[in-house]
Design a protein around this motif. Structure first.
Motif, PDB file in Angstrom:
ATOM      1  N   ALA A 262       0.821  -1.222   0.000  1.00 36.76           N
ATOM      2  CA  ALA A 262       0.000   0.000   0.000  1.00 36.76           C
ATOM      3  C   ALA A 262       0.850   1.264   0.000  1.00 36.76           C
ATOM      4  CB  ALA A 262      -0.938  -0.018   1.200  1.00 36.76           C
ATOM      5  N   LEU A 263       1.989   1.242   0.673  1.00 32.71           N
ATOM      6  CA  LEU A 263       2.820   2.440   0.797  1.00 32.71           C
ATOM      7  C   LEU A 263       4.005   2.422  -0.164  1.00 32.71           C
ATOM      8  CD1 LEU A 263       2.852   2.759   4.705  1.00 32.71           C
ATOM      9  CD2 LEU A 263       1.337   3.892   3.056  1.00 32.71           C
ATOM     10  N   ALA A 264       3.909   1.629  -1.213  1.00 36.81           N
ATOM     11  CA  ALA A 264       5.025   1.513  -2.143  1.00 36.81           C
ATOM     12  C   ALA A 264       5.318   2.830  -2.842  1.00 36.81           C
ATOM     13  CB  ALA A 264       4.716   0.437  -3.176  1.00 36.81           C
ATOM     14  N   GLU A 265       6.597   3.155  -2.947  1.00 39.40           N
ATOM     15  CA  GLU A 265       7.035   4.331  -3.698  1.00 39.40           C
ATOM     16  C   GLU A 265       7.995   3.880  -4.797  1.00 39.40           C
ATOM     17  OE1 GLU A 265       8.733   7.150  -1.066  1.00 39.40           O
ATOM     18  OE2 GLU A 265       6.896   7.446   0.110  1.00 39.40           O
ATOM     19  N   HIS A 266       8.202   4.765  -5.759  1.00 34.97           N
ATOM     20  CA  HIS A 266       9.136   4.482  -6.856  1.00 34.97           C
ATOM     21  C   HIS A 266       8.771   3.170  -7.549  1.00 34.97           C
ATOM     22  CE1 HIS A 266      11.408   7.761  -5.171  1.00 34.97           C
ATOM     23  NE2 HIS A 266      11.568   7.109  -4.028  1.00 34.97           N
ATOM     24  N   VAL A 267       7.540   3.101  -7.987  1.00 34.15           N
ATOM     25  CA  VAL A 267       7.041   1.913  -8.662  1.00 34.15           C
ATOM     26  C   VAL A 267       7.387   1.992 -10.138  1.00 34.15           C
ATOM     27  CG1 VAL A 267       4.992   0.558  -9.247  1.00 34.15           C
ATOM     28  CG2 VAL A 267       5.179   1.657  -7.012  1.00 34.15           C
ATOM     29  N   ARG A 268       7.853   0.880 -10.667  1.00 32.95           N
ATOM     30  CA  ARG A 268       8.129   0.788 -12.105  1.00 32.95           C
ATOM     31  C   ARG A 268       7.267  -0.333 -12.681  1.00 32.95           C
ATOM     32  NH1 ARG A 268      11.924  -2.341 -14.953  1.00 32.95           N
ATOM     33  NH2 ARG A 268      12.776  -3.088 -12.955  1.00 32.95           N
ATOM     34  N   PHE A 269       6.649  -0.076 -13.821  1.00 39.14           N
ATOM     35  CA  PHE A 269       5.775  -1.077 -14.428  1.00 39.14           C
ATOM     36  C   PHE A 269       6.513  -1.813 -15.550  1.00 39.14           C
ATOM     37  CE2 PHE A 269       2.581   2.097 -12.911  1.00 39.14           C
ATOM     38  CZ  PHE A 269       2.002   1.278 -11.956  1.00 39.14           C
ATOM     39  N   VAL A 270       6.292  -3.119 -15.617  1.00 38.22           N
ATOM     40  CA  VAL A 270       6.883  -3.947 -16.674  1.00 38.22           C
ATOM     41  C   VAL A 270       5.796  -4.880 -17.204  1.00 38.22           C
ATOM     42  CG1 VAL A 270       9.211  -3.884 -15.699  1.00 38.22           C
ATOM     43  CG2 VAL A 270       7.643  -5.725 -15.041  1.00 38.22           C
ATOM     44  N   PHE A 271       5.981  -5.322 -18.437  1.00 40.18           N
ATOM     45  CA  PHE A 271       5.057  -6.286 -19.027  1.00 40.18           C
ATOM     46  C   PHE A 271       5.494  -7.707 -18.686  1.00 40.18           C
ATOM     47  CE2 PHE A 271       4.418  -2.677 -21.992  1.00 40.18           C
ATOM     48  CZ  PHE A 271       3.049  -2.520 -21.811  1.00 40.18           C
ATOM     49  N   GLU A 272       4.517  -8.554 -18.474  1.00 43.19           N
ATOM     50  CA  GLU A 272       4.765  -9.971 -18.227  1.00 43.19           C
ATOM     51  C   GLU A 272       3.912 -10.774 -19.198  1.00 43.19           C
ATOM     52  OE1 GLU A 272       6.110 -13.558 -16.189  1.00 43.19           O
ATOM     53  OE2 GLU A 272       6.884 -11.524 -16.410  1.00 43.19           O
ATOM     54  N   VAL A 470      -0.473   0.242 -18.921  1.00 44.19           N
ATOM     55  CA  VAL A 470       0.298   0.984 -17.928  1.00 44.19           C
ATOM     56  C   VAL A 470      -0.545   2.123 -17.355  1.00 44.19           C
ATOM     57  CG1 VAL A 470       2.331   2.437 -17.573  1.00 44.19           C
ATOM     58  CG2 VAL A 470       2.510   0.357 -18.935  1.00 44.19           C
ATOM     59  N   ALA A 471      -1.341   2.772 -18.186  1.00 47.14           N
ATOM     60  CA  ALA A 471      -2.233   3.811 -17.685  1.00 47.14           C
ATOM     61  C   ALA A 471      -3.228   3.224 -16.688  1.00 47.14           C
ATOM     62  CB  ALA A 471      -2.976   4.476 -18.845  1.00 47.14           C
ATOM     63  N   ALA A 472      -3.759   2.048 -16.991  1.00 45.18           N
ATOM     64  CA  ALA A 472      -4.697   1.393 -16.075  1.00 45.18           C
ATOM     65  C   ALA A 472      -4.021   1.060 -14.750  1.00 45.18           C
ATOM     66  CB  ALA A 472      -5.260   0.136 -16.717  1.00 45.18           C
ATOM     67  N   ALA A 473      -2.788   0.581 -14.806  1.00 43.91           N
ATOM     68  CA  ALA A 473      -2.055   0.258 -13.584  1.00 43.91           C
ATOM     69  C   ALA A 473      -1.773   1.519 -12.771  1.00 43.91           C
ATOM     70  CB  ALA A 473      -0.753  -0.451 -13.935  1.00 43.91           C
ATOM     71  N   THR A 474      -1.418   2.610 -13.458  1.00 47.50           N
ATOM     72  CA  THR A 474      -1.181   3.880 -12.775  1.00 47.50           C
ATOM     73  C   THR A 474      -2.457   4.379 -12.113  1.00 47.50           C
ATOM     74  OG1 THR A 474       0.507   4.411 -14.432  1.00 47.50           O
ATOM     75  CG2 THR A 474      -0.306   6.215 -13.068  1.00 47.50           C
ATOM     76  N   ALA A 475      -3.571   4.236 -12.827  1.00 46.10           N
ATOM     77  CA  ALA A 475      -4.859   4.657 -12.269  1.00 46.10           C
ATOM     78  C   ALA A 475      -5.202   3.858 -11.016  1.00 46.10           C
ATOM     79  CB  ALA A 475      -5.956   4.500 -13.319  1.00 46.10           C
ATOM     80  N   LEU A 476      -4.870   2.585 -11.015  1.00 48.62           N
ATOM     81  CA  LEU A 476      -5.114   1.756  -9.838  1.00 48.62           C
ATOM     82  C   LEU A 476      -4.338   2.280  -8.636  1.00 48.62           C
ATOM     83  CD1 LEU A 476      -6.263  -0.821  -8.523  1.00 48.62           C
ATOM     84  CD2 LEU A 476      -4.252  -2.040  -9.373  1.00 48.62           C
ATOM     85  N   LEU A 477      -3.089   2.672  -8.845  1.00 45.57           N
ATOM     86  CA  LEU A 477      -2.294   3.222  -7.749  1.00 45.57           C
ATOM     87  C   LEU A 477      -2.875   4.537  -7.251  1.00 45.57           C
ATOM     88  CD1 LEU A 477       1.453   2.589  -8.684  1.00 45.57           C
ATOM     89  CD2 LEU A 477      -0.098   1.177  -7.371  1.00 45.57           C
TER      90      LEU A 477
END
Length: 484
Positions: A262-272, A470-477
């Motif tokens: 929940a308190l994660a910072e400096h998140v980087r998104f990657v494809f799997e 990635v936009a969807a993942a950012t929106a979730l955060l």
């Protein structure tokens, strides 16, 4: 003759009687009496060297006694070590080892080294042929050397089959390599071949066998967090992985989006993806990207096509081929290539927006200059003020192209003109409505929006299916941060 005759007679028993000398040497070696062994070797150096080849021939009565046979071999090794280390004479060791031509283990190791060189050169067919030719001869060998080399040989054959896109043929070799490591208690080998089998089963969409490998890998680790992640992966594989999804990387550790701290910072998104990319495809794609970076589009396209032939499931070489085809003004082919990317890995990078753009170019609704401008705005090295100027000039010819409004807003934000940036993002949302770009616009506007209700609505829309992953993942955060 008297005393002197008797004295010299005793001495002659050690020098002139090779069998008695052998017994003395072997007895000293068996007792670990290196001082005695070294003295005997030094005093009778020539005799030992001359008789050593005969001593290498194991007596018949020892061949059916494993313990006695092992003791005999260990004594020979001890004598050879004394010669090499104390007498600076490695010749006995060389006799024990033999040459690659007469020592089957050395021939085996040499073949494995040559095969590894072929594998590193990505010539998997040649390496497979070499090892397949070798296998019938080495499967009959026994001993610790064979126990070590046989799983490696089987595993390499499996690897070659897999990298040639022949996962079904790879399975039995990987399974045999795993079984051999289990028999000898080689835990590192067990982990390696379980991992290889996991990827082969994934490649073949064999969910439960792949999940079983993941579970066994989880049981092998003593790290509770690593074990949890592997078990979660086993669940995902068993249920059926998406062709493509986004993971969040925090401090080097990948997380599924629903388990992100929940308190994660400096998140980087990657494809799997649900499959790994084969190495020949990766190499050819990298070569193509180098050509493309130099503007050599025909050469780049040939590399991407070679990569696609090497890996029928890889989306990235097709993604780069589509982009190259746009540069070559072969818009309809680019559109088909982007559609192939979406089939293989839905939402791969910007393939949805690029597919839409290729369709508009193919239909003659947009000019090639618009594509070049969009590319420069996305990846070009220009400073923000120059990109802003390019976006505004291009919007004069394509005023409803949401992608241009997105880039214009981003440059305004970089220049500290937040109010104008928000207006640009709103203009984009009123534009052509392409879902990938629209989801990115929603996220950008949510970051510049003061109204909590509007922000929540934008975040919800950005997470709708069919948009940018990635936009969807950012929106979730953003949604999670707003809820805390």
């Amino acid at each position: 003759m008297g005393f002197f005759a008797r004295l010299f007679g005793k001495r002659g028993a050690g020098t002139d009687d090779p069998e008695q000398l052998r017994r003395q040497l072997f007895d000293a070696a068996a007792r670990g009496d290196l001082s005695r062994l070294g003295k005997l070797c030094g005093e009778h150096r020539q005799t030992v060297a001359a008789q050593f080849p005969a001593w290498q021939k194991v007596p018949e009565h020892l061949r059916s006694d494993p313990g006695a046979l092992q003791s005999h071999v260990q004594s020979l090794v001890a004598i050879a070590q004394v010669f090499a280390q104390q007498l600076d004479d490695p010749s006995l060791f060389q006799r024990l080892m033999g040459t690659p031509g007469d020592n089957p283990l050395m021939r085996w190791q040499d073949a494995l080294a040559r095969a590894q060189g072929m594998i590193e050169a990505l010539d998997f067919a040649a390496a497979r042929g070499l090892l397949m030719h070798l296998l019938p001869d080495v499967e009959r060998l026994q001993g610790s050397g064979a126990d070590e080399l046989l799983p490696i040989t089987l595993g390499r054959i499996g690897e070659c089959h897999f990298e040639l896109g022949e996962a079904e043929q790879a399975l039995p070799y990987m399974q045999q390599a795993l079984a051999r490591c289990e028999q000898t208690g080689d835990e590192d080998g067990v982990a390696i071949y379980l991992g290889n089998l996991f990827e082969a089963h994934r490649w073949l969409e064999q969910r439960e066998p792949a999940a079983a490998c993941a579970r066994r890998l989880a049981e092998q680790t003593s790290d509770p967090e690593a074990k949890r992640r592997r078990l979660r992966r086993a669940e995902l594989v068993a249920a059926g992985e998406p062709r493509n999804r986004v993971l969040a990387v925090v401090d080097g550790t990948p997380h599924e989006l629903d388990e992100l701290p929940a308190l994660a910072e400096h998140v980087r998104f990657v494809f799997e993806r649900d499959r790994i990319t084969l190495r020949r495809a990766t190499a050819a794609t990298e070569e193509g990207e180098a050509h493309g970076g130099e503007g050599e589009y025909a050469e780049a396209l040939a590399c991407f096509e070679r990569a696609a032939a090497a890996d029928r499931h890889d989306p990235h070489c097709r993604y780069q081929a589509a982009f190259t085809l746009l540069h070559l003004r072969r818009y309809a082919e680019a559109e088909a290539a982007y559609a192939d990317v979406e089939r293989l890995a839905p939402g791969w990078f910007h393939c949805r927006a690029d597919l839409w753009l290729a369709g508009r170019l193919a239909a003659g609704e947009l000019d090639h200059a618009v594509f070049l401008a969009a590319h420069a705005l996305q990846d070009g090295p220009m400073p923000p003020d120059e990109k802003l100027d390019l976006a505004e000039k291009t919007l004069m010819t394509a005023p409803r192209l949401s992608l241009l409004h997105l880039h214009r807003g981003r440059q305004l934000a970089r220049l500290g003109r937040a109010t104008e940036a928000a207006a640009a993002f709103r203009d984009g949302l009123a534009g052509d409505g392409e879902p990938d770009v629209r989801s990115r616009l929603c996220v950008e506007l949510a970051a510049h929006c003061d109204d909590p209700q509007e922000r929540a609505a934008l975040v919800r829309e950005a997470q709708q299916p069919g948009g940018n992953l990635v936009a969807a993942a950012t929106a979730l955060l953003i949604a999670r941060a707003s809820a805390n």
